[in-house]
Write an enzyme that holds these catalytic residues in place. Structure first.
Site, short mmCIF file in Angstrom:
data_model
loop_
_atom_site.label_atom_id
_atom_site.label_comp_id
_atom_site.label_asym_id
_atom_site.label_seq_id
_atom_site.Cartn_x
_atom_site.Cartn_y
_atom_site.Cartn_z
N HIS A 47 -2.29 -15.51 5.33
CA HIS A 47 -2.69 -14.08 5.14
C HIS A 47 -4.07 -14.09 4.81
O HIS A 47 -4.85 -13.40 5.42
CB HIS A 47 -2.09 -13.44 3.95
CG HIS A 47 -0.47 -13.38 4.31
ND1 HIS A 47 0.59 -13.67 3.47
CD2 HIS A 47 0.17 -12.35 5.09
CE1 HIS A 47 1.65 -13.34 3.91
NE2 HIS A 47 1.65 -12.49 4.72
N GLY A 57 -1.45 -12.48 12.79
CA GLY A 57 -1.04 -13.90 13.03
C GLY A 57 -0.28 -14.28 14.24
O GLY A 57 0.56 -13.35 14.49
P1 AMP Z 1 3.57 -10.36 6.92
O1 AMP Z 1 3.18 -10.13 5.27
O2 AMP Z 1 4.45 -11.66 7.08
O3 AMP Z 1 4.04 -9.19 7.62
O4 AMP Z 1 2.40 -10.92 7.75
C1 AMP Z 1 1.02 -10.10 7.64
C2 AMP Z 1 0.23 -11.06 8.81
O5 AMP Z 1 -0.02 -12.25 8.41
C3 AMP Z 1 0.61 -10.64 10.18
O6 AMP Z 1 -0.03 -10.43 11.24
C4 AMP Z 1 1.22 -12.11 10.48
O7 AMP Z 1 1.42 -12.52 11.60
C5 AMP Z 1 0.31 -13.05 9.52
N1 AMP Z 1 0.94 -14.36 9.20
C6 AMP Z 1 2.03 -14.65 8.46
N2 AMP Z 1 2.25 -15.83 8.36
C7 AMP Z 1 0.97 -16.64 8.80
C8 AMP Z 1 0.44 -17.77 9.00
N3 AMP Z 1 1.23 -18.81 8.67
N4 AMP Z 1 -0.50 -18.04 9.88
C9 AMP Z 1 -1.04 -17.12 10.05
N5 AMP Z 1 -0.90 -15.80 10.18
C10 AMP Z 1 0.14 -15.66 9.32
#
Ligand code: AMP
Length: 290
Positions: A35, A145
Site C-alpha cells: 500500500h 496495485g
Molecule cells: P486493499 O487494501 O487490499 O483493498 O488494497 C488497496 C490497494 O493496494 C489496491 O489497489 C491493491 O491492489 C493494492 N495492493 C494490495 N497489495 C499489494 C501489493 N502486494 N503490491 C502492490 N499493491 C498492492
C-alpha cells in the site's frame, strides 16, 4: 496529514489540492509496504496525495471475512504519515452508503471471469465504492496495485465508460523476500500455512521461466502451475492463463506476446490471489525458503 471522516470535508480538501494535482490511493487499511508503495507512486504524479481507508461491506460475500477483516487505524495513520500522505479519508459506512441508498455500479464482461465467478457481487461492490470515491475526489491520478489485476481492469473499464476524469495507474505487485505477495490477508496465515502459500510465487516464477524458454501454450502453462499449487494449498478457485486485456480465454490457446497467469486458492481459511503478466512483468524473485 489531515484526517477526514465526512464526504464534505474530504471533498473540499481535494478541491483545494486539485489545481496543483491530486494523487489518490484507495485502500481497506491494515496497511503494508505494498500500500505504501502506492502512496510513493502517487507522489510521483501529484504534489498532494490522498489515501482512503474503508472496509467496503458491499464487496464482501455473506460467507467472507468482513467481520474479521484486519483493522488497525492507529497503526495505519502512522504508516501513511511516514509514507508522506497529505490527506486521509476514513469514513463510516453510513457516510459512504447514506440512508435509503439503492445505487450500484456494475461492469459486465471484464468482471465476469476469474474472481467474478467465485465471488458473486464482489466487483459490483468494488465498482460502486470506487465510483463513489472518484465522485468525491474529482479529477486525480488514482493508483491501484496489479496484485488485484482484475480489480484494476474493472476500474479502468468503468473510468473509461463513465467518462470519469481519472488517470488510473497500475503499480507492480510488492512481494516479501520469500516471494509471497504482500497482502493484508497474510496476517491470517500461521507459519506453516505461510510456507504452503509459497507454492503460489513458485508457480508464477516457473511459468515465467517456461514462457521465457519459448512455451506459448496457455493451457499447458496453466496446468503446470495448477499441479504445483494443488500439491501444497488446500483448495483452488482457479489457475488460468487468459488474455491480459479482456481476461477472456487466449485465442487458439496460443499466447501471442503477453498473457495473464492468475491464481486464486485457499490456504487454511485464507483466500489468496496472485498473478503475473507473462511477457511483461519482471520475474518473481523467490527467497531461500521457497
Ligand atoms: P486493499 O487494501 O487490499 O483493498 O488494497 C488497496 C490497494 O493496494 C489496491 O489497489 C491493491 O491492489 C493494492 N495492493 C494490495 N497489495 C499489494 C501489493 N502486494 N503490491 C502492490 N499493491 C498492492
Amino acid at each position: 496529514m489531515q484526517v477526514f471522516r465526512t464526504v464534505s470535508g474530504f471533498r473540499a480538501a481535494c478541491e483545494n489540492a486539485r489545481t496543483a494535482g491530486l494523487g489518490f490511493v484507495p485502500t481497506m487499511g491494515a496497511l503494508h509496504d505494498g500500500h505504501l508503495a502506492l502512496v510513493t507512486e502517487a507522489r510521483r504524479h501529484a504534489p498532494t496525495v490522498a489515501a482512503s481507508i474503508f472496509v467496503n461491506p458491499t464487496q464482501f460475500g455473506v460467507n467472507e471475512d468482513l467481520a474479521r477483516y484486519p483493522r488497525d487505524l492507529e497503526g495505519d495513520l502512522e504508516k501513511l504519515q511516514k509514507a508522506g500522505a497529505d490527506l486521509l479519508f476514513a469514513p463510516a459506512v453510513e457516510e459512504m452508503y447514506p440512508e435509503g441508498e439503492q445505487t450500484r455500479v456494475s461492469v459486465s464482461r471484464v468482471a465476469a471471469p476469474l474472481c467474478g465467478s467465485f465471488r458473486p457481487g464482489h466487483f459490483e461492490g468494488v465498482a460502486t465504492v470506487v465510483t463513489k470515491l472518484f465522485a468525491i475526489t474529482g479529477a486525480c491520478t488514482a493508483v491501484f496495485g496489479r496484485k488485484d489485476y482484475q480489480q484494476l481492469a474493472v476500474i479502468k473499464r468503468l473510468t473509461i465508460d463513465l467518462r470519469l476524469p481519472i488517470n488510473v495507474v497500475g503499480f507492480p505487485t510488492v512481494r516479501d523476500l520469500d516471494g509471497l505477495a504482500k497482502s493484508s490477508r497474510n496476517f491470517y496465515l500461521s507459519p506453516s500455512e505461510r510456507a504452503q502459500a509459497l507454492a503460489i510465487p513458485a508457480a508464477l516464477a516457473e511459468a515465467q521461466d517456461t514462457f521465457s524458454n519459448g512455451d506459448r501454450d496457455a493451457a499447458a502453462i496453466a496446468n503446470r502451475a495448477r499441479k504445483r499449487i494443488e500439491a501444497l494449498t488446500d483448495r483452488i478457485d482457479y489457475v488460468e492463463v487468459v488474455d491480459a486485456d479482456s481476461l477472456e480465454p487466449v485465442v487458439g490457446n496460443k499466447i501471442d506476446h503477453r498473457a495473464l497467469l492468475a491464481i486464486a486458492c485457499h490456504v487454511g481459511k485464507t483466500r489468496l490471489i496472485d498473478n503475473v503478466v507473462l511477457g511483461e512483468d519482471a520475474r518473481v524473485v523467490l527467497g531461500e525458503k521457497a
